[in-house]
Design a protein around this motif. Structure first.
Motif, short mmCIF file in Angstrom:
data_model
loop_
_atom_site.label_atom_id
_atom_site.label_comp_id
_atom_site.label_asym_id
_atom_site.label_seq_id
_atom_site.Cartn_x
_atom_site.Cartn_y
_atom_site.Cartn_z
N ARG A 1 3.80 1.88 -9.71
CA ARG A 1 3.38 0.45 -8.84
C ARG A 1 5.03 0.39 -8.85
NH1 ARG A 1 0.17 -1.20 -14.18
NH2 ARG A 1 1.90 -1.13 -14.52
N GLU B 1 -0.32 -4.21 -6.10
CA GLU B 1 1.30 -3.32 -5.84
C GLU B 1 0.80 -2.21 -4.94
OE1 GLU B 1 4.29 -3.82 -8.96
OE2 GLU B 1 2.71 -4.22 -10.63
N TRP C 1 2.63 1.78 -4.31
CA TRP C 1 2.32 2.75 -5.36
C TRP C 1 3.33 3.91 -4.17
CZ3 TRP C 1 0.39 3.89 -9.85
CH2 TRP C 1 -1.01 2.50 -10.41
#
Length: 175
Positions: free
Chosen positions: A71, A133, A135
């Motif tokens: 992330r 989030e 990646w």
């Protein structure tokens, strides 16, 4: 007629059990009643994979090329609590995992129903219902094992990754 939304399972992963046409990663916990908890990980298997350099998807030893799926918040620390993967396992995960491939815009809003022998991830409550989030795939030849937030993590700090490739990149809702 085949489901085009489910990617084909690579031959490399044929030894893994499947559900709904998806290969179940080696680190995915299974409850006593037989449910696999996609999106959760077995802490003991993750620890073993990181310490012994085994792939988190296929459960086999890693070779000279490996990938950390990370992330955005992990990139700054240059370490991940997720085990590294073989390139073929990483490629499959980036298409099969809805969180990594960006299909899901938020983490699950309800906790997994865990068996009495399982513990939730330390950050599970903080992520619950939060925006997903971006990646990244971080390609490496090796990593160091470090302790981060009290748990083993795979770190590439002090070394240069072969490459860092965005998998999903959209502005998070929290910005």
């Amino acid at each position: 007629m085949p489901d085009d939304t489910v990617p084909p399972v690579p031959v490399w992963l044929a030894h893994l059990p499947t559900r709904g046409g998806l290969a179940i990663p080696w680190v995915t916990p299974r409850t006593a009643d037989g449910r696999y908890l996609f999106g959760a990980v077995d802490a003991d298997l993750v620890r073993h994979a990181i310490l012994h350099r085994w792939c988190g998807v296929c459960g086999k030893p890693l070779a000279d090329r490996l990938v950390l799926l990370m992330r955005l918040s992990d990139l700054g620390r240059q370490c991940s609590h997720e085990p590294a993967l073989h390139p073929v396992c990483a490629a499959y995960s980036t298409t099969a995992c809805p969180m990594v491939n960006g299909t899901l815009s938020r983490y699950r809003s309800s906790p997994h129903r865990l068996d009495h022998t399982m513990l939730p991830a330390p950050d599970a409550a903080a992520r619950q219902g939060s925006p997903a989030e971006p990646w990244f795939a971080v390609w490496l030849t090796s990593y160091r094992v470090v302790v981060d937030h009290g748990a083993p993590a795979a770190s590439y700090a002090g070394s240069r990754p072969l490459r860092i490739r965005p998998i999903t990149w959209r502005l998070p809702e929290f910005l």
